[in-house]
Design an enzyme around this catalytic site. Structure first.
Site, PDB file in Angstrom:
ATOM      1  CG  HIS A  97       7.803  23.513 -25.729  1.00 58.23           C
ATOM      2  ND1 HIS A  97       8.771  24.199 -25.018  1.00 58.23           N
ATOM      3  CD2 HIS A  97       8.425  23.014 -26.830  1.00 58.23           C
ATOM      4  CE1 HIS A  97       9.919  24.114 -25.659  1.00 58.23           C
ATOM      5  NE2 HIS A  97       9.743  23.404 -26.757  1.00 58.23           N
TER       6      HIS A  97
ATOM      7  CG  PHE B 286       3.852  29.978 -19.587  1.00 54.16           C
ATOM      8  CD1 PHE B 286       2.533  30.397 -19.658  1.00 54.16           C
ATOM      9  CD2 PHE B 286       4.208  29.162 -18.529  1.00 54.16           C
ATOM     10  CE1 PHE B 286       1.595  30.028 -18.703  1.00 54.16           C
ATOM     11  CE2 PHE B 286       3.284  28.775 -17.563  1.00 54.16           C
ATOM     12  CZ  PHE B 286       1.976  29.217 -17.663  1.00 54.16           C
ATOM     13  CG  HIS B 287       8.329  27.549 -23.329  1.00 51.57           C
ATOM     14  ND1 HIS B 287       8.571  26.231 -22.960  1.00 51.57           N
ATOM     15  CD2 HIS B 287       8.590  28.285 -22.229  1.00 51.57           C
ATOM     16  CE1 HIS B 287       8.953  26.190 -21.702  1.00 51.57           C
ATOM     17  NE2 HIS B 287       8.968  27.421 -21.229  1.00 51.57           N
ATOM     18  N   PRO B 288       6.243  30.721 -26.554  1.00 48.22           N
ATOM     19  CG  PRO B 288       5.196  32.818 -26.587  1.00 48.22           C
ATOM     20  CD  PRO B 288       5.575  31.697 -25.668  1.00 48.22           C
TER      21      PRO B 288
END
Length: 508
Positions: free
Chosen positions: A295, A444-446
Site C-alpha cells: 500500500h 509495511f504491508h508487502p
C-alpha cells in the site's frame, strides 16, 4: 564444520505471526514433533511492549533493516522494515488490527483462489481474536489475541473523526470488521497497555510443550528436496551447521520477502533468474518472487496550534475506508488520524505535529523480490515498483485532496496551526503529484510473492501447497493473490489459522 542432523514431523521457517500460530496449533497434537526456526533473537527489544514507542523499533535488530532498490517514482531507495525475532512484524508494527473489506477477499476468488473469499476465511479470522466489545456474530470472542479500540482515546483522533463526519463521511461502528465503510475507531492489538504480539498470544503459552523446539538466530540456507518432495531444511546458528529432516511437511512462514527468498535460494523459481545468480534450478516456477504489492502511503502534516498530548496507544486510533469513485465495487482508499508528525523526510514522531495519512488499498503496480546472490546471508533485491502503474498516482491524488479537505474542517480548528506539508502553496495537480512522490511512505504491508492460484504463474494451490513440490507449504502474506483493503496483520492470522487446519488434516 560437519552438520548436525535432527528429525521432526514439521519444520516451520519463520516465527512471525503465521509461524507462531501454526507452531502453537500443530504442537497441540500428541506426538507431533515441531521445529520452529527464526532468524532473529529470542529476546524482545526493551521498548517492544510499549505501544507508542513502535517507530523506534524500526531501526533495531528487531527489523531486518533492508531498503528497496531505487524507486522510479522517487529516484532513491526506500526503507522497507519487516520483523525479525519472535512475533516477527507483529512485534514491531503499529498494532492496527483491521481486516480488509470483504470485497478485497472476494477479489482473491476472481484471481483463481477458489474457496478463499471473505465468507470462507471469516471463521478463521474470528478464531484468532478476542474482540472486546464487538459484535460476536462477526467477530471472535474467545481467541488467543486480545484486541479492541483505544483506551484512552487521543483527542487529536477524536477531532479527526469529527472532521471526517463533518466533511460528509459515514461513521463506522466497527471499521475493523471488514464489513463497513466510513470512519471509526479501529481495533488495536494492545492488552493492558502493552503490545500483544503473535508471540505473546500464541507462542508463549506453547513454549513448554515437549514436542516443540524453537531455535532462534537460525539462518535457513535452503529447503532440501528429493524426488520432487521437500525433505527438510539446512540452516546455521553462528558457525554451526544443521540439517533438520522432515517426515511430514516443511512450512514456510518467513513472510512476503523471506519465503520467496528461501524458495529462490532452494532452486525453486524462475529458471533464468536462478541461472543469473548461480543457483541450480530444482523446479522452474516462474511466479516465485513476482506479484509484490504494498500500500503506498502519504501524509498531510500539520503544525499544531497547541501542544499535542503524548499518545498512550499506537499513534493511529481512527481509520477511514472509502471509495474514491462510487462506481467501484469496494473501498480503495484508507485514511488514518495520526497524533504525531509523520512524513518521509524525518523519523516518525520527530517534531511536534499531527497528520492525516492516506493510502491506496488497491494498487495496480506490481514489483518483485529477487536474489542478489545465492549466498544465504545476502540481502534480497526488493522492488515494490510504487506508482509503476499511473493509475495508482491518480487515485492517490484523489485521496490527498480528501485528506486536505478533512484537515480543513472546523472540528480540527482547535488543533490546526498551519499545513506544513504539502503546504498552502501546493494547489495544482502538478504540485500535489510532486508531493506524492517526495512524501511516499511504505505502509509495511508487502504481500503476493507466492500467490495462491491455478495458473502457471501461481506458486501455491488453494491448500497452500507449493506447485510441483510435495510436502512443502507456504502460509503467510506472500500467498495473497491481491492485497487486502486494510492493514494485513489480521488477515495473516486468519491465513495461518486455516493453514494449521489444512496441515493437520493432511496428516490425519
Amino acid at each position: 564444520m560437519a552438520s548436525v542432523s535432527t528429525s521432526y514431523d514439521y519444520v516451520i521457517v519463520g516465527a512471525g505471526t503465521a509461524g507462531c500460530v501454526i507452531a502453537a496449533q500443530l504442537s497441540e497434537h500428541d506426538g507431533a514433533r515441531v521445529l520452529l526456526l527464526e532468524a532473529g533473537s529470542r529476546d524482545p527489544q526493551p521498548l517492544g511492549s510499549v505501544p507508542p514507542a513502535w517507530p523506534k523499533l524500526l531501526g533495531t535488530p528487531a527489523s531486518w533493516g533492508e531498503s528497496t532498490v531505487a524507486q522510479a517514482a522517487t529516484g532513491t531507495p526506500m526503507p522497507f522494515p519487516r520483523g525479525r525475532g519472535l512475533g516477527g512484524s507483529s512485534a514491531i508494527n503499529g498494532m492496527i488490527f483491521v481486516r480488509g473489506h470483504r470485497s478485497s477477499y472476494d477479489a482473491w476468488v476472481a484471481a483463481g483462489a477458489k474457496g478463499w473469499g471473505f465468507d470462507d476465511l471469516l471463521p478463521y479470522l474470528c478464531r484468532s481474536e478476542n474482540a472486546v466489545g464487538r459484535d460476536p456474530v462477526v467477530r471472535g470472542v474467545d481467541g488467543p489475541l486480545l484486541v479492541g479500540p483505544s483506551n484512552p482515546r487521543h483527542p487529536v483522533a477524536e477531532a479527526v473523526l469529527a472532521a471526517a463526519v463533518e466533511t460528509g463521511f459515514a461513521t463506522a461502528t466497527d471499521i475493523s470488521s471488514g464489513l463497513e465503510q466510513g470512519f471509526g475507531w479501529n481495533d488495536l492489538s494492545i492488552a493492558d497497555g502493552r503490545r500483544f504480539s503473535a508471540a505473546d498470544a500464541y507462542l508463549a503459552p506453547a513454549m513448554g510443550r515437549p514436542d516443540l523446539d524453537v531455535v532462534t538466530n537460525a539462518l535457513v540456507h535452503r529447503v532440501t528436496t528429493e524426488a520432487g518432495r521437500a525433505t527438510g531444511v539446512e540452516y546455521s546458528v553462528g558457525a554451526e551447521q544443521f540439517r533438520a529432516r522432515c517426515e511430514r511437511e516443511v512450512v514456510l512462514t518467513a513472510g512476503t520477502v523471506g519465503s520467496a527468498q528461501l524458495l529462490l535460494r532452494s532452486g525453486i523459481g524462475p529458471q533464468s533468474h536462478l541461472r543469473d545468480v548461480g543457483v541450480e534450478t530444482v523446479l522452474h516456477l516462474p511466479g516465485v518472487g513476482a506479484n509484490l504489492q504494498d500500500h503506498p502511503q502519504t501524509t498531510v502534516v500539520y503544525s499544531p496550534a497547541r501542544p499535542v498530548p503524548p499518545s498512550a496507544n499506537n499513534h493511529a486510533e481512527v481509520t477511514g475506508l472509502i471509495r474514491s469513485d462510487l462506481a467501484l465495487d469496494g473501498p480503495d482508499l484508507q485514511f488514518l488520524a495520526v497524533d504525531m508528525s509523520m512524513h518521509s523526510h524525518a523519523p516518525a514522531g520527530s517534531g511536534q505535529g499531527y497528520a492525516i495519512a492516506c493510502a491506496l488499498m488497491t494498487p495496480r503496480s506490481r514489483g518483485t523480490v529477487r536474489l542478489t546472490s545465492g549466498e544465504p546471508g545476502a540481502a534480497p533485491a526488493i522492488d515494490p515498483n510504487y506508482y509503476g502503474d499511473p493509475h495508482d498516482l491518480e487515485v492517490m491524488l484523489t485521496g490527498l485532496r480528501i485528506a486536505r479537505e478533512i484537515g480543513r474542517a472546523s472540528a480540527l480548528t482547535p488543533w490546526r496551526g498551519f499545513e506544513a506539508m504539502p503546504g498552502r502553496a501546493a494547489q495544482d495537480d502538478a504540485d500535489l503529484r510532486a508531493h506524492l512522490r517526495s512524501n511516499l511512505l511504505t505502509y509495511f504491508h508487502p504481500v503476493g510473492t507466492c500467490r495462491i492460484g491455478t495458473d502457471t504463474d501461481a506458486v501455491v494451490d488453494t491448500e497452500l501447497r507449493v506447485h510441483g513440490i510435495g510436502g512443502l507449504r507456504i502460509a503467510d502474506a506472500s500467498v495473497m493473490p491481491t492485497i487486502v483493503s486494510g492493514n494485513t496483520n489480521a488477515t495473516v492470522y486468519g491465513i495461518a489459522e486455516r493453514a494449521a487446519d489444512l496441515i493437520a488434516g493432511a496428516s490425519s
